[in-house]
Design an enzyme around this catalytic site. Sequence first.
Site, PDB file in Angstrom:
ATOM      1  N   CYS A  68      51.495  14.133  16.081  1.00 29.02           N
ATOM      2  CA  CYS A  68      52.238  15.299  15.605  1.00 29.02           C
ATOM      3  C   CYS A  68      51.720  16.612  16.208  1.00 29.02           C
ATOM      4  O   CYS A  68      52.185  17.686  15.855  1.00 29.02           O
ATOM      5  CB  CYS A  68      52.206  15.381  14.084  1.00 29.02           C
ATOM      6  SG  CYS A  68      50.598  15.860  13.437  1.00 29.02           S
ATOM      7  N   ASP A 106      23.001 -16.275   9.433  1.00 28.39           N
ATOM      8  CA  ASP A 106      22.695 -14.854   9.385  1.00 28.39           C
ATOM      9  C   ASP A 106      23.310 -14.238   8.128  1.00 28.39           C
ATOM     10  O   ASP A 106      24.490 -13.930   8.085  1.00 28.39           O
ATOM     11  CB  ASP A 106      23.251 -14.182  10.639  1.00 28.39           C
ATOM     12  CG  ASP A 106      22.543 -12.881  10.926  1.00 28.39           C
ATOM     13  OD1 ASP A 106      21.512 -12.614  10.284  1.00 28.39           O
ATOM     14  OD2 ASP A 106      23.023 -12.136  11.789  1.00 28.39           O
ATOM     15  N   CYS A 154      52.953  14.205   9.472  1.00 29.75           N
ATOM     16  CA  CYS A 154      52.458  13.341  10.553  1.00 29.75           C
ATOM     17  C   CYS A 154      52.948  11.916  10.285  1.00 29.75           C
ATOM     18  O   CYS A 154      52.598  11.311   9.281  1.00 29.75           O
ATOM     19  CB  CYS A 154      50.932  13.417  10.574  1.00 29.75           C
ATOM     20  SG  CYS A 154      50.169  12.441  11.870  1.00 29.75           S
ATOM     21  N   TYR A 194      18.390 -24.741   3.176  1.00 31.06           N
ATOM     22  CA  TYR A 194      17.629 -25.335   4.280  1.00 31.06           C
ATOM     23  C   TYR A 194      16.192 -25.744   3.954  1.00 31.06           C
ATOM     24  O   TYR A 194      15.501 -26.281   4.797  1.00 31.06           O
ATOM     25  CB  TYR A 194      17.634 -24.399   5.483  1.00 31.06           C
ATOM     26  CG  TYR A 194      17.103 -23.012   5.180  1.00 31.06           C
ATOM     27  CD1 TYR A 194      15.752 -22.789   4.960  1.00 31.06           C
ATOM     28  CD2 TYR A 194      17.976 -21.933   5.099  1.00 31.06           C
ATOM     29  CE1 TYR A 194      15.278 -21.530   4.664  1.00 31.06           C
ATOM     30  CE2 TYR A 194      17.507 -20.663   4.808  1.00 31.06           C
ATOM     31  CZ  TYR A 194      16.157 -20.468   4.592  1.00 31.06           C
ATOM     32  OH  TYR A 194      15.687 -19.229   4.295  1.00 31.06           O
ATOM     33  N   CYS A 239      43.615  14.372  11.128  1.00 26.23           N
ATOM     34  CA  CYS A 239      44.816  15.180  11.309  1.00 26.23           C
ATOM     35  C   CYS A 239      45.180  15.717   9.932  1.00 26.23           C
ATOM     36  O   CYS A 239      45.461  14.948   9.019  1.00 26.23           O
ATOM     37  CB  CYS A 239      45.956  14.331  11.854  1.00 26.23           C
ATOM     38  SG  CYS A 239      47.549  15.180  11.713  1.00 26.23           S
ATOM     39  N   LYS A 250      20.481 -21.106  12.507  1.00 31.87           N
ATOM     40  CA  LYS A 250      19.885 -19.986  11.780  1.00 31.87           C
ATOM     41  C   LYS A 250      21.042 -19.141  11.253  1.00 31.87           C
ATOM     42  O   LYS A 250      21.703 -18.425  12.007  1.00 31.87           O
ATOM     43  CB  LYS A 250      18.990 -19.177  12.718  1.00 31.87           C
ATOM     44  CG  LYS A 250      18.165 -18.121  12.004  1.00 31.87           C
ATOM     45  CD  LYS A 250      17.048 -17.618  12.910  1.00 31.87           C
ATOM     46  CE  LYS A 250      16.067 -16.724  12.181  1.00 31.87           C
ATOM     47  NZ  LYS A 250      16.648 -15.455  11.766  1.00 31.87           N
ATOM     48  N   LYS A 287      16.344 -17.361  19.246  1.00 27.03           N
ATOM     49  CA  LYS A 287      17.427 -16.395  19.050  1.00 27.03           C
ATOM     50  C   LYS A 287      18.426 -16.471  20.197  1.00 27.03           C
ATOM     51  O   LYS A 287      18.050 -16.416  21.367  1.00 27.03           O
ATOM     52  CB  LYS A 287      16.842 -14.975  18.982  1.00 27.03           C
ATOM     53  CG  LYS A 287      16.044 -14.702  17.718  1.00 27.03           C
ATOM     54  CD  LYS A 287      16.953 -14.208  16.598  1.00 27.03           C
ATOM     55  CE  LYS A 287      16.197 -13.969  15.316  1.00 27.03           C
ATOM     56  NZ  LYS A 287      15.863 -12.604  15.035  1.00 27.03           N
ATOM     57  N   CYS A 304      46.404  16.117  17.239  1.00 26.02           N
ATOM     58  CA  CYS A 304      46.891  14.794  16.834  1.00 26.02           C
ATOM     59  C   CYS A 304      47.845  14.220  17.882  1.00 26.02           C
ATOM     60  O   CYS A 304      48.787  14.891  18.290  1.00 26.02           O
ATOM     61  CB  CYS A 304      47.596  14.902  15.483  1.00 26.02           C
ATOM     62  SG  CYS A 304      48.328  13.348  14.945  1.00 26.02           S
ATOM     63  N   GLU A 341      18.071 -26.888  13.156  1.00 23.89           N
ATOM     64  CA  GLU A 341      19.094 -26.346  12.258  1.00 23.89           C
ATOM     65  C   GLU A 341      19.649 -25.060  12.837  1.00 23.89           C
ATOM     66  O   GLU A 341      19.027 -24.455  13.704  1.00 23.89           O
ATOM     67  CB  GLU A 341      18.468 -26.022  10.886  1.00 23.89           C
ATOM     68  CG  GLU A 341      17.969 -27.233  10.150  1.00 23.89           C
ATOM     69  CD  GLU A 341      17.051 -26.842   8.996  1.00 23.89           C
ATOM     70  OE1 GLU A 341      17.326 -25.839   8.323  1.00 23.89           O
ATOM     71  OE2 GLU A 341      16.045 -27.542   8.803  1.00 23.89           O
TER      72      GLU A 341
HETATM   73  P1  AMP Z   1      13.342 -13.585  10.354  1.00 23.84           P
HETATM   74  O1  AMP Z   1      13.956 -12.776   9.238  1.00 23.84           O
HETATM   75  O2  AMP Z   1      13.915 -13.304  11.698  1.00 23.84           O
HETATM   76  O3  AMP Z   1      11.857 -13.622  10.281  1.00 23.84           O
HETATM   77  O4  AMP Z   1      13.823 -15.079  10.093  1.00 23.84           O
HETATM   78  C1  AMP Z   1      13.474 -15.743   8.928  1.00 23.84           C
HETATM   79  C2  AMP Z   1      14.697 -15.904   8.085  1.00 23.84           C
HETATM   80  O5  AMP Z   1      15.653 -16.740   8.707  1.00 23.84           O
HETATM   81  C3  AMP Z   1      14.366 -16.601   6.810  1.00 23.84           C
HETATM   82  O6  AMP Z   1      13.981 -15.704   5.820  1.00 23.84           O
HETATM   83  C4  AMP Z   1      15.657 -17.254   6.453  1.00 23.84           C
HETATM   84  O7  AMP Z   1      16.315 -16.491   5.492  1.00 23.84           O
HETATM   85  C5  AMP Z   1      16.500 -17.229   7.704  1.00 23.84           C
HETATM   86  N1  AMP Z   1      17.059 -18.540   8.029  1.00 23.84           N
HETATM   87  C6  AMP Z   1      18.355 -18.755   8.328  1.00 23.84           C
HETATM   88  N2  AMP Z   1      18.589 -20.041   8.583  1.00 23.84           N
HETATM   89  C7  AMP Z   1      17.421 -20.694   8.427  1.00 23.84           C
HETATM   90  C8  AMP Z   1      17.035 -22.066   8.546  1.00 23.84           C
HETATM   91  N3  AMP Z   1      17.916 -23.029   8.895  1.00 23.84           N
HETATM   92  N4  AMP Z   1      15.744 -22.372   8.289  1.00 23.84           N
HETATM   93  C9  AMP Z   1      14.858 -21.413   7.950  1.00 23.84           C
HETATM   94  N5  AMP Z   1      15.173 -20.113   7.838  1.00 23.84           N
HETATM   95  C10 AMP Z   1      16.433 -19.745   8.070  1.00 23.84           C
HETATM   96 ZN    ZN Z   2      49.137  14.092  12.983  1.00 24.54          ZN
END
Ligand code: AMP
Ligand code: ZN
Length: 664
Positions: free
Chosen positions: A405, A114, A426, A221, A420, A112, A308, A402, A110
Amino acid sequence: MSIQQKIESLRDELREHNYNYYILDNPTISDYDFDIKLKELQALEEAHPEFYDADSPTLRVGGEVTKNFNTVVHEHRMYSLDNSYSKEDLLDWEKRIKKMVDGQVNYTCELKYDGASISLTYENGSLLRAVTRGDGTQGDEVTANVKTIKSVPLRLKGDFPQKFDIRGEIVLPFEGFIKMNEERLEAGEEPYRNPRNTASGSLKLQDSAEVARRPLECLLYNITGANLGFDTQFESLKKARQMGFKVPEAATLATSIDEVLEFVEYWDVHRHDLPYETDGVVVKVNSLQQQEELGYTAKSPRWAMAYKFKAEQVSTRLNEITYQVGRTGAITPVANLEPVELAGTTVKRASLHNADQIEKLDIREGDEVFVEKGGEIIPKIIAVDLSQRPIDSQPTKYISHCPECQTELVRQEGDAKHYCPNYNGCNPQIIGRIQHFISRKAMDIEGLGGETVALLVNEGLISNYSDLYTLTKEDVLPLERMAEKSAENLINGIEASKQIPFERVLFAIGIRFVGETVAKKLAKHYKSMDAIMNASEEDLVSVDEIGGRIAESVVEFFSSEENKDIIEKLKQNGLQLQISAEKLANQTDKLKGLSIVVSGVFESVSRTELKKMIEDNGGKVSSSISSKTNYLVAGDKMGPSKLEKAKTLGVEMISENDFINMLK
Ligand code: AMP
Ligand code: ZN
């Protein structure tokens, strides 16, 4: 069809449209038609509170305010993931697993995502609770906020386990993030740094209506619970989709670690095409039976591994540092780079943020620099390649004046940025402020665009927004590309803007930190520009939700003679500098400090009107009864649970007539 049936059928229909739009990305109705139906449902629900349903699609707009988020212990712990950074790491992991379990091992791969992790608990197909990860053992309950996220189903589809937890990540897709930042810049506020922090910050906002306005998404997930009806991770994702959750289609079943590596390689490149941020891949042993055999370490499952991605980096030459002046006078240094390919786009510029940043990295013109695209949208310079520095290189001298101006710049204590101070002389500041003034959410002047504003300023026809109101058609006709008709439209548009209500004028004049919402609050409290101009800092901070930073900025704005003159000119020209007489007549302080709950159906007024009356008279409308509730305005057919609660807490109940008499 009975009213109840009508309500139910509208709810079902809207749920289905939400699903098509937010989960399948395949709307089958226009936004406009959707809104009409939603409004229809809202009106029916308002008139018939006896058919209240906590899962109704109308609740997506938010409104509930959470002052303190309750701490909740996770029934199933939320673990972290072990990280790996190379192919070798993944191969090592495979070896460890193979020692611990027998037979063929398959993997679900899957992305990951963010963002901010979330655990959702469903019971009998309805969302019961949403809790942040916290420290993994316990987190904060953020249900009211999460309910406003449209891709979180409030009611599940098809078959579902009686009770389970589902884990996911709340993300803010790039497009929405950029839009939010544009709006912040428009209000003179600092933009948010990256989508992830903005997403997790959103979950802890007190006002769920604000969360509802943010284009957050929830990607799921993992399902946890008993009697779930599947044996593998891959099936569980399918199951989650069937129940109506958003599970990205990228998830793939791999029958060997080589296939896992293929997945990693593919997404290392293609993740840049995704609408949201990802920082790697998560590989999970597919069989739940094998997962159980592998178990957990103190901190993470042995059956899963995060890989990562490396943040993308390139090196290129920094040709020149230039400086931009914003509407508020803030100076932003910009690195002009030798164009280079990075993460699928050509990068020519990078933000240098401020003088400290340049000093810290000792960045100089002519340097070879490393540029990275991390969480931020705008690439940033992370280091200088000192080995390549020309011998005659000189340290960067931050500008002292600036660039537009030539006024000497100032830097206030605690402020990272230079400004400024030439507020009224300006050009980019003047133009920026007028552009803000005429913008859609401010004075919304039809027939006048940003470029024309620049032209008007550069031709010396106007030097601040109040000058717009003395422009004549003859003044503007000589401008480039200005025809008779467009000149007329422009003048008419300016004239029409005199009717724009006070709260928007207050937003338009561009006081730093006074965005739309703050302007509304100030307008409601003070009722006129004069009252705001005369308010002291202490007075301003005593207004609900007005903090010290805003108060200071308001006082500073009105301490300038030039600003006062400009406001005076707006007044002379007939702009709305106070709330309308009609609004004013209905506003008092009679309910000041009182917290009031409204429930049931009323005869002489609608619930919306009642709530407005409470607010107009200084009271606070609250949606649930607590020991802090002063009155419950009880109508017909009030919910039995509210009645019960009011009785136990001894909250005074009053009728619609009692309430109206209170205002007399
Ligand atoms: P870390 O914070 O680096 O320990 O990573 C764990 C976090 O990755 C988990 O708490 C999830 O919130 C996040 N995460 C994002 N995508 C996934 C995924 N597909 N499966 C499991 N965890 C995920
Ligand atoms: Zn200015």
